[in-house]
Design a protein around this motif. Structure first.
Motif, mmCIF file in Angstrom:
data_model
loop_
_atom_site.group_PDB
_atom_site.id
_atom_site.type_symbol
_atom_site.label_atom_id
_atom_site.label_comp_id
_atom_site.label_asym_id
_atom_site.label_seq_id
_atom_site.Cartn_x
_atom_site.Cartn_y
_atom_site.Cartn_z
ATOM 1 N N GLU A 220 0.753 -1.063 -0.030
ATOM 2 C CA GLU A 220 0.058 -0.097 -0.323
ATOM 3 C C GLU A 220 0.824 1.244 0.097
ATOM 4 O O GLU A 220 0.485 2.193 -0.634
ATOM 5 C CB GLU A 220 -0.995 0.032 1.215
ATOM 6 C CG GLU A 220 -1.843 -1.078 1.294
ATOM 7 C CD GLU A 220 -3.028 -1.060 2.445
ATOM 8 O OE1 GLU A 220 -2.814 -0.170 3.122
ATOM 9 O OE2 GLU A 220 -4.030 -1.803 2.391
ATOM 10 N N THR A 221 2.044 1.262 0.672
ATOM 11 C CA THR A 221 3.005 2.380 0.766
ATOM 12 C C THR A 221 3.968 2.368 0.061
ATOM 13 O O THR A 221 4.744 3.261 -0.281
ATOM 14 C CB THR A 221 3.315 2.664 2.251
ATOM 15 O OG1 THR A 221 4.118 1.680 2.668
ATOM 16 C CG2 THR A 221 1.968 2.858 3.287
ATOM 17 N N MET A 243 11.785 3.613 -0.362
ATOM 18 C CA MET A 243 10.855 3.553 -1.225
ATOM 19 C C MET A 243 11.368 3.403 -2.636
ATOM 20 O O MET A 243 12.139 3.902 -3.080
ATOM 21 C CB MET A 243 9.958 4.891 -1.126
ATOM 22 C CG MET A 243 9.298 5.047 0.142
ATOM 23 S SD MET A 243 8.097 6.737 0.263
ATOM 24 C CE MET A 243 6.890 5.872 -1.002
ATOM 25 N N ILE A 244 10.383 2.513 -3.335
ATOM 26 C CA ILE A 244 10.967 2.063 -4.798
ATOM 27 C C ILE A 244 9.708 1.926 -5.390
ATOM 28 O O ILE A 244 8.819 0.858 -4.908
ATOM 29 C CB ILE A 244 11.978 1.191 -4.925
ATOM 30 C CG1 ILE A 244 12.184 1.015 -6.120
ATOM 31 C CG2 ILE A 244 11.432 -0.141 -4.186
ATOM 32 C CD1 ILE A 244 13.508 -0.047 -6.183
#
Length: 250
Positions: A220-221, A243-244
C-alpha cells in the motif's frame, strides 16, 4: 587472471571503512545496510517474496551503475523480467538514455546448462581481455533470478541437481573474485518456521553467497524493508527502509 595482492588485517579494515571497491546500488536504504553498496569480488544475494521489488532493485542498480559511468553491466534474465521500458521510465532526462542503455547488456537464460555456458564464456572473455592488457569495463553481473534455474533440477533421487547448484555458486564466486566484479543474484522465498518466509534453495546454497539480504514490502505504501541475513563485515539483523516503485526517477 586478476591478481589480488596480499593484505594485512589493518589494510583490510581500512578497505572496508573507506568503502573501497564498493558499487552503489542507487537505493539509499540498501547502500546503508551494506556500508556503501555491493562489493566487488563478492556474491550478493537478494531474497524476497513475489512482488517484493527484487527485479526493480536489479533494474535500478543496473541503471545507476551505467548512468554514473562506474562500468558496464551484464543482466542475465531467467524469467523475462528485464524491461528496457521500465529502465527508460526511471530516467529523468531522455538525453542520457542512449548512453546508459549501451552500457547494459542483456541475455535471456532459461536453463541451468545455458547458464554454465554463458558464465564459462564470460570467464574466458574476461581472461582474454586481461591477457591482452585491455581495459576491462564490466563491473557488475546481475542474475534475476538464480533460483528459477536451480529449483527445477533439485529434489527426487537425482543428486546431480545439488552438485550443479553448488558448482554454479562457486563459479559465480570465482568469477567475482578473479575478475574483481560484483555479482548480484535474486532468490525467491519459501515457508519457514511459524509461518515465516526464508530464502529458497536450502542449506547447501546458504553458505555460498558472501552477503544475503532479505527484502520485504508494504504494497500500500511502497515502503520496502531490507535486512541483513549474512554479511562478512556487517552485524546480522541490520535493516533499513526505502521507497521504490515504477515511477521512481534517477
Amino acid at each position: 587472471m586478476h591478481q589480488h595482492p596480499w593484505q594485512n588485517g589493518m589494510e583490510l579494515l581500512e578497505d572496508v571503512l573507506k568503502n573501497k571497491n564498493c558499487i552503489s546500488t542507487g537505493c539509499e536504504g540498501i547502500d546503508t545496510v551494506l556500508n556503501g553498496g555491493l562489493r566487488k569480488g563478492q556474491l550478493t544475494e537478494l531474497a524476497g517474496p513475489s512482488s517484493s521489488g527484487k527485479t526493480q532493485v536489479c533494474l535500478c542498480t543496473a541503471l545507476h551503475v551505467a548512468d554514473k559511468e562506474m562500468g558496464e553491466v551484464m543482466f542475465l534474465d531467467t524469467g523475462n523480467s528485464f524491461s528496457s521500458k521500465r529502465i527508460a521510465s526511471m530516467m529523468e532526462k531522455e538525453i542520457r538514455l542512449e548512453r546508459v542503455m549501451t552500457r547494459i547488456f542483456h541475455q535471456a537464460v532459461f536453463d541451468i546448462f545455458t547458464m554454465f555456458t554463458v558464465l564459462n564464456d564470460l570467464c574466458l572473455n574476461l581472461r582474454q581481455e586481461e591477457e591482452r592488457n585491455r581495459e576491462r569495463k564490466l563491473c557488475l553481473l546481475i542474475i534475476d533470478s538464480i533460483s528459477s534455474l536451480i529449483t527445477p533440477i533439485l529434489g527426487g533421487k537425482n543428486s546431480n541437481g545439488w552438485s550443479m547448484m553448488v558448482s554454479i555458486g562457486f563459479l559465480l564466486k570465482k568469477l567475482a573474485y578473479e575478475h574483481n566484479i560484483a555479482v548480484l543474484v535474486t532468490n525467491h522465498t519459501v515457508g519457514g518456521e511459524r509461518g515465516s518466509s526464508k530464502p529458497a534453495l536450502g542449506e547447501s546454497w546458504k553458505c555460498i553467497p558472501h552477503v544475503r539480504l532479505f527484502l520485504s514490502n508494504d504494497r500500500e505504501t511502497y515502503i520496502r524493508n531490507v535486512s541483513v541475513l549474512k554479511h562478512t563485515s556487517v552485524i546480522l539483523g541490520r535493516s533499513s527502509t526505502f521507497m521504490i516503485n515504477d515511477g521512481w526517477k534517477i
